[in-house]
Design a protein around this motif. Structure first.
Motif, PDB file in Angstrom:
ATOM      1  N   GLY A 232       0.779  -1.228   0.000  1.00 41.63           N
ATOM      2  CA  GLY A 232       0.000   0.000   0.000  1.00 41.63           C
ATOM      3  C   GLY A 232       0.812   1.279   0.000  1.00 41.63           C
ATOM      4  O   GLY A 232       0.253   2.361   0.225  1.00 41.63           O
ATOM      5  N   VAL A 233       2.133   1.197  -0.280  1.00 40.04           N
ATOM      6  CA  VAL A 233       2.956   2.404  -0.346  1.00 40.04           C
ATOM      7  C   VAL A 233       2.685   3.097  -1.683  1.00 40.04           C
ATOM      8  O   VAL A 233       2.948   2.524  -2.743  1.00 40.04           O
ATOM      9  CB  VAL A 233       4.453   2.065  -0.198  1.00 40.04           C
ATOM     10  N   PRO A 234       2.145   4.321  -1.675  1.00 41.82           N
ATOM     11  CA  PRO A 234       1.653   4.934  -2.918  1.00 41.82           C
ATOM     12  C   PRO A 234       2.679   5.021  -4.038  1.00 41.82           C
ATOM     13  O   PRO A 234       2.360   4.744  -5.192  1.00 41.82           O
ATOM     14  CB  PRO A 234       1.216   6.330  -2.463  1.00 41.82           C
ATOM     15  N   PHE A 235       3.905   5.411  -3.733  1.00 41.49           N
ATOM     16  CA  PHE A 235       4.894   5.547  -4.803  1.00 41.49           C
ATOM     17  C   PHE A 235       5.124   4.212  -5.504  1.00 41.49           C
ATOM     18  O   PHE A 235       5.176   4.134  -6.739  1.00 41.49           O
ATOM     19  CB  PHE A 235       6.211   6.076  -4.240  1.00 41.49           C
ATOM     20  N   PHE A 236       5.253   3.151  -4.736  1.00 45.67           N
ATOM     21  CA  PHE A 236       5.475   1.826  -5.320  1.00 45.67           C
ATOM     22  C   PHE A 236       4.230   1.368  -6.078  1.00 45.67           C
ATOM     23  O   PHE A 236       4.324   0.738  -7.131  1.00 45.67           O
ATOM     24  CB  PHE A 236       5.858   0.836  -4.221  1.00 45.67           C
ATOM     25  N   PRO A 268       7.600  -6.846 -11.087  1.00 44.81           N
ATOM     26  CA  PRO A 268       8.810  -6.223 -10.551  1.00 44.81           C
ATOM     27  C   PRO A 268       8.931  -6.516  -9.054  1.00 44.81           C
ATOM     28  O   PRO A 268       7.959  -6.387  -8.303  1.00 44.81           O
ATOM     29  CB  PRO A 268       8.591  -4.731 -10.808  1.00 44.81           C
ATOM     30  N   ALA A 269      10.121  -6.914  -8.645  1.00 51.55           N
ATOM     31  CA  ALA A 269      10.290  -7.359  -7.261  1.00 51.55           C
ATOM     32  C   ALA A 269      10.484  -6.208  -6.288  1.00 51.55           C
ATOM     33  O   ALA A 269      10.361  -6.389  -5.083  1.00 51.55           O
ATOM     34  CB  ALA A 269      11.485  -8.315  -7.176  1.00 51.55           C
ATOM     35  N   SER A 270      10.794  -5.037  -6.786  1.00 42.97           N
ATOM     36  CA  SER A 270      11.119  -3.930  -5.890  1.00 42.97           C
ATOM     37  C   SER A 270      10.783  -2.614  -6.558  1.00 42.97           C
ATOM     38  O   SER A 270      10.474  -2.550  -7.756  1.00 42.97           O
ATOM     39  CB  SER A 270      12.611  -3.964  -5.535  1.00 42.97           C
ATOM     40  N   VAL A 271      10.852  -1.542  -5.766  1.00 40.79           N
ATOM     41  CA  VAL A 271      10.695  -0.199  -6.321  1.00 40.79           C
ATOM     42  C   VAL A 271      11.737   0.031  -7.405  1.00 40.79           C
ATOM     43  O   VAL A 271      11.448   0.584  -8.463  1.00 40.79           O
ATOM     44  CB  VAL A 271      10.851   0.865  -5.213  1.00 40.79           C
ATOM     45  N   ARG A 272      12.951  -0.396  -7.138  1.00 42.00           N
ATOM     46  CA  ARG A 272      14.029  -0.196  -8.109  1.00 42.00           C
ATOM     47  C   ARG A 272      13.678  -0.819  -9.452  1.00 42.00           C
ATOM     48  O   ARG A 272      13.823  -0.177 -10.498  1.00 42.00           O
ATOM     49  CB  ARG A 272      15.318  -0.797  -7.560  1.00 42.00           C
ATOM     50  N   ASP A 273      13.203  -2.070  -9.442  1.00 42.29           N
ATOM     51  CA  ASP A 273      12.856  -2.730 -10.698  1.00 42.29           C
ATOM     52  C   ASP A 273      11.742  -1.984 -11.416  1.00 42.29           C
ATOM     53  O   ASP A 273      11.786  -1.796 -12.635  1.00 42.29           O
ATOM     54  CB  ASP A 273      12.421  -4.174 -10.433  1.00 42.29           C
ATOM     55  N   ALA A 274      10.729  -1.550 -10.657  1.00 44.76           N
ATOM     56  CA  ALA A 274       9.597  -0.856 -11.270  1.00 44.76           C
ATOM     57  C   ALA A 274      10.035   0.474 -11.876  1.00 44.76           C
ATOM     58  O   ALA A 274       9.622   0.833 -12.982  1.00 44.76           O
ATOM     59  CB  ALA A 274       8.502  -0.630 -10.231  1.00 44.76           C
ATOM     60  N   VAL A 275      10.898   1.205 -11.164  1.00 45.33           N
ATOM     61  CA  VAL A 275      11.386   2.489 -11.676  1.00 45.33           C
ATOM     62  C   VAL A 275      12.184   2.275 -12.953  1.00 45.33           C
ATOM     63  O   VAL A 275      12.026   3.007 -13.944  1.00 45.33           O
ATOM     64  CB  VAL A 275      12.243   3.205 -10.610  1.00 45.33           C
ATOM     65  N   HIS A 335      10.631  12.286  -7.004  1.00 47.99           N
ATOM     66  CA  HIS A 335      10.655  11.484  -5.780  1.00 47.99           C
ATOM     67  C   HIS A 335      12.058  10.950  -5.555  1.00 47.99           C
ATOM     68  O   HIS A 335      12.723  10.492  -6.493  1.00 47.99           O
ATOM     69  CB  HIS A 335       9.672  10.322  -5.853  1.00 47.99           C
ATOM     70  N   ALA A 336      12.516  11.003  -4.312  1.00 46.66           N
ATOM     71  CA  ALA A 336      13.874  10.569  -3.984  1.00 46.66           C
ATOM     72  C   ALA A 336      14.092   9.092  -4.308  1.00 46.66           C
ATOM     73  O   ALA A 336      15.204   8.679  -4.634  1.00 46.66           O
ATOM     74  CB  ALA A 336      14.154  10.817  -2.499  1.00 46.66           C
ATOM     75  N   LEU A 337      13.040   8.274  -4.216  1.00 43.79           N
ATOM     76  CA  LEU A 337      13.204   6.850  -4.511  1.00 43.79           C
ATOM     77  C   LEU A 337      13.562   6.616  -5.969  1.00 43.79           C
ATOM     78  O   LEU A 337      14.243   5.646  -6.298  1.00 43.79           O
ATOM     79  CB  LEU A 337      11.923   6.090  -4.154  1.00 43.79           C
ATOM     80  N   THR A 338      13.108   7.490  -6.861  1.00 45.61           N
ATOM     81  CA  THR A 338      13.485   7.376  -8.267  1.00 45.61           C
ATOM     82  C   THR A 338      14.983   7.580  -8.414  1.00 45.61           C
ATOM     83  O   THR A 338      15.675   6.809  -9.095  1.00 45.61           O
ATOM     84  CB  THR A 338      12.740   8.421  -9.112  1.00 45.61           C
TER      85      THR A 338
END
Length: 633
Positions: A232-236, A268-275, A335-338
């Motif tokens: 449920g983390v919106p960015f992800f 995608p397994a992670s935020v990194r993969d999705a980005v 976003h910093a995660l990007t």
């Protein structure tokens, strides 16, 4: 590429921030902390508040790796100055002090202190608050400590200003000793803690967000899959939904969009993969610009990144919404995660080359030490990184940001090769120890002074070794470590004597004698006081000799010879008065009161203390005054 989406949910949080902003509009401002894990929507919530209100918003953001002291505060005030060029012109006598952190205001004061600097920054916010404003300080998990210290000081005055300050930070992975924890503690203790904690989206809110991103209704099965994977983390949620669309992993089903060949399409397994999947739409020039921006930091000069990639590539990244341009003309990741995902995916040789290029460009432009240090570190240019960190420590000390100075100094010392340029290392150690002491990090200060003493013991003049031991003793005193302080003062006394500085040796012996008196070892106190008197005699320092007499008299009386002790102290006091040594007389009156008190002459002791206090106030002798007041009580 990334179509902006509206804020989903957060009704209660929106309402609470709206109420706080309305209170600020009416003259009762506040500091509101907004916490939550990375990607949960803290920045978007603040952006929505700014859009929905009709008050000007000022933004200050901290970059990973930190920045100059008061960085977010300075950024917010600069945003105000861009809209109101003369807005801080009438800060009066405080303006030169404010110019220490805002050089565009003109000549800076040649000297200041932390309290005056805080007062000048508060004056600036009072000017901002002539009209209601929203101030957003983002990503404070990376903030310099000076900013967080100032926020503690700002919280109470805000209640009288038309300002709402929203301070957002990541709460996940926050170290136990992070200054944000101290900020929250200090605000709570002062009754000023107001905080919102954003939780991840529930299933229904996740469905609403997915529908916004995909512009079609998702099937419940797709929503459930995305919610389970993202928690449920919106960015992800956004990045995963976009990645599924770009990889043609979705098909229309009877109840909405669903995964094609359920169970067979790899998610995608992670935020990194999705980005990174989202970045596949960029051209080679666009990806080069995105990579360069990731190395530059969360916020960066657009020209800097264009020079390291291409103007066309940077324009593409801006158009795609990966990076946005601020009012100040800087670029920043949406976003910093990007940025973190792109940085982690960059080959290390390319990353090092970009860091080196940015470091050289920033150095040529006269950048601050804390801007240079992360790039030299990333380039593995450790000697230059050390120089930049020492520069950052000096810059922080100049604006009384001692905790930040200590951190930069510690990093520099950790990079120091063993045995290289010990003279420069000693100087760096002394500056670090002083900064740590002034910031209250007494354990760190003591460790540094012990290392300095070890180095000074084998090289350099004995005076320098003695001074280092004296500083170590002072820190140990502050920590309540009397035994370590005693050992340091003994070493200092011996070294001063060897350097033929008997007056300084006497000062250390007097301090040791006082320790022994406090520990009720009166024989040792008398012995040390007599040794101090002998050194004072050699130095022709009557004031020190009389102070030694006062200690000898008190210890003599405490050991049982009340009349003998009384005579010694009175004799010393008579000499001090005869030679107009007022501070010494105040000290001896205080000593005399102790002897009178032990002899049950309470009226005499009280009258003597009153005389001592009057002399202390004449000479501004704070230590003796404190002792007198304590004895009076």
């Amino acid at each position: 590429m990334a179509t902006p989406v509206e804020l989903v949910g957060r009704q209660a949080e929106r309402a609470r921030l709206g109420e706080a902003l309305e209170s600020a509009r009416l003259g009762t401002g506040s500091l509101m902390l907004v916490a939550g894990e990375a990607g949960v929507g803290k920045t978007r919530l603040a952006e929505q508040l700014a859009r929905s209100s009709n008050v000007p918003a000022l933004w200050g953001r901290t970059s990973h790796g930190g920045g100059a002291p008061y960085g977010p505060i300075v950024a917010a005030l600069r945003a105000y100055l861009r809209a109101n060029p003369g807005g801080l012109d009438d800060c009066g006598a405080l303006r030169p002090h404010l110019a220490l952190i805002l050089p565009e205001l003109g000549a800076a004061a040649p000297g200041t202190d932390r309290a005056t600097l805080f007062e000048s920054a508060l004056c600036a916010f009072e000017h901002v608050a002539r009209e209601p404003h929203l101030v957003v300080l983002d990503d404070l998990q990376w903030s310099d400590d000076a900013t967080l210290d100032f926020l503690v000081a700002l919280a109470e005055p805000l209640t009288r200003l038309s300002l709402l300050v929203v301070a957002a930070y990541r709460s996940d992975g926050l170290p136990r000793d992070h200054m944000l924890r101290r900020l929250r503690h200090d605000l709570r203790r002062g009754g000023q803690l107001s905080e919102l904690t954003l939780e991840p989206l529930d299933l229904g809110e996740t469905a609403e967000l997915v529908e916004q991103v995909l512009e079609e209704v998702p099937a419940r099965s797709l929503t459930r899959t995305i919610h389970d994977r993202t928690q449920g983390v919106p960015f992800f949620v956004e990045e995963l939904a976009r990645a599924l669309r770009m990889t043609n992993a979705l098909i229309a089903g009877p109840r909405g969009l669903e995964l094609s060949k359920a169970g067979e399409v790899p998610l995608p397994a992670s935020v990194r993969d999705a980005v990174l999947i989202g970045m596949s739409e960029l051209s080679d020039d666009g990806r080069d610009a995105a990579d360069a921006a990731a190395v530059a930091g969360e916020a960066f000069g657009l020209d800097l990144v264009a020079g390291a990639s291409s103007a066309a590539g940077l324009a593409e990244v801006l158009e795609a919404g990966v990076v946005v341009e601020s009012a100040s003309g800087e670029g920043a990741f949406r976003h910093a995660l990007t940025r973190e995902a792109l940085y982690a995916d960059l080959p290390w040789l390319e990353r090092r080359a970009l860091h080196r290029r940015f470091a050289n460009a920033l150095a040529a432009a006269g950048a601050r030490g804390m801007e240079l240090a992360p790039h030299w570190l990333g380039a593995r240019e450790l000697a230059r990184a050390r120089e930049a960190l020492l520069l950052a420590a000096a810059e922080s000390r100049a604006v009384h940001a001692y905790r930040d100075a200590a951190r930069a100094g510690r990093q520099a010392l950790e990079l120091w090769p063993e045995g290289e340029d010990n003279g420069a290392r000693l100087e760096a150690l002394e500056l670090y120890a002083g900064s740590a002491e002034l910031s209250g990090e007494l354990g760190e200060a003591a460790r540094a002074w012990r290392e300095i003493c070890g180095l000074r013991a084998h090289e350099g003049p004995r005076d320098d070794f003695a001074e280092a031991e004296r500083r170590l003793a002072a820190v140990c005193d502050l920590r309540g470590d009397r035994q370590s302080a005693l050992a340091a003062r003994r070493a200092a006394s011996t070294a001063y004597a060897e350097a033929e500085r008997p007056a300084e040796a006497a000062v250390e012996l007097l301090a040791m004698a006082n320790y022994m008196r406090a520990e009720a070892d009166y024989s040792a106190a008398i012995e040390l006081a007599r040794a101090a008197a002998a050194d004072a005699e050699r130095a022709d320092r009557l004031d020190l000799r009389l102070r030694a007499l006062g200690l000898t008299g008190v210890a003599t009386a405490k050991r049982g010879d009340h009349e003998g002790g009384l005579e010694i102290v009175r004799g010393g006091l008579a000499l001090a008065l005869e030679h107009d040594l007022t501070p010494v007389a105040a000290d001896l009156y205080q000593r005399l009161s102790l002897v009178l008190y032990d002899g049950a002459d309470y009226r005499g002791a009280k009258e003597t203390l009153e005389t001592a206090l009057s002399l202390c106030r004449m000479t501004d002798d704070a230590p003796t005054e404190v002792a007198c007041v304590t004895c009076m009580v």
